[in-house]
Design a protein around this motif. Structure first.
Motif, PDB file in Angstrom:
ATOM      1  N   GLU A  14       0.830  -1.204   0.000  1.00  0.00           N
ATOM      2  CA  GLU A  14       0.000   0.000   0.000  1.00  0.00           C
ATOM      3  C   GLU A  14       0.864   1.254   0.000  1.00  0.00           C
ATOM      4  O   GLU A  14       1.808   1.360   0.783  1.00  0.00           O
ATOM      5  N   PRO A  15       0.566   2.215  -0.903  1.00  0.00           N
ATOM      6  CA  PRO A  15       1.369   3.447  -0.923  1.00  0.00           C
ATOM      7  C   PRO A  15       1.110   4.274   0.331  1.00  0.00           C
ATOM      8  O   PRO A  15      -0.033   4.559   0.672  1.00  0.00           O
ATOM      9  N   TRP A  75      -4.439   2.239  -6.014  1.00  0.00           N
ATOM     10  CA  TRP A  75      -3.906   0.957  -5.616  1.00  0.00           C
ATOM     11  C   TRP A  75      -4.974   0.140  -4.912  1.00  0.00           C
ATOM     12  O   TRP A  75      -5.755   0.673  -4.117  1.00  0.00           O
ATOM     13  N   GLU A  76      -5.035  -1.143  -5.206  1.00  0.00           N
ATOM     14  CA  GLU A  76      -6.038  -2.013  -4.585  1.00  0.00           C
ATOM     15  C   GLU A  76      -5.351  -3.136  -3.820  1.00  0.00           C
ATOM     16  O   GLU A  76      -4.386  -3.711  -4.276  1.00  0.00           O
ATOM     17  N   LYS A  77      -5.898  -3.436  -2.634  1.00  0.00           N
ATOM     18  CA  LYS A  77      -5.384  -4.554  -1.845  1.00  0.00           C
ATOM     19  C   LYS A  77      -5.843  -5.853  -2.470  1.00  0.00           C
ATOM     20  O   LYS A  77      -6.948  -5.944  -2.986  1.00  0.00           O
ATOM     21  N   ARG A  78      -4.960  -6.859  -2.435  1.00  0.00           N
ATOM     22  CA  ARG A  78      -5.333  -8.187  -2.943  1.00  0.00           C
ATOM     23  C   ARG A  78      -5.841  -9.045  -1.819  1.00  0.00           C
ATOM     24  O   ARG A  78      -5.500  -8.915  -0.704  1.00  0.00           O
TER      25      ARG A  78
END
Length: 78
Positions: A14-15, A75-78
């Motif tokens: 995560e940024p 950005w997306e978390k997996r």
């Protein structure tokens, strides 16, 4: 901010931007959004082929640019 290039130091996950950088990006984007809405509502300008404003971010190294890209791109978390 990281000083090393991405070849030596990988940035993943995560940024997490410094508050100052995040605040600056949000301030600049707010200004961009204002001008984009003005362009979008100006049908005469659009019919004449005037292009919309652009939002360009320049970073001091590739680690920072990767974090900023992930932040802006969503950005997306997996």
């Amino acid at each position: 901010m990281p000083k090393k290039g991405r070849k030596t130091e990988s940035v993943s996950g995560e940024p997490k931007l410094p508050k100052e950088l995040e605040g600056a990006l949000q301030s600049l984007y707010s200004n961009y959004e204002k001008y984009y809405r003005q362009w979008d509502q100006n049908t005469v300008a659009r019919s004449r082929g005037l292009t919309p404003p652009v939002f360009i971010v320049v970073c001091n190294n590739t680690n920072v640019s990767k974090m900023v890209f992930d932040y802006i791109a969503g950005w997306e978390k997996r």
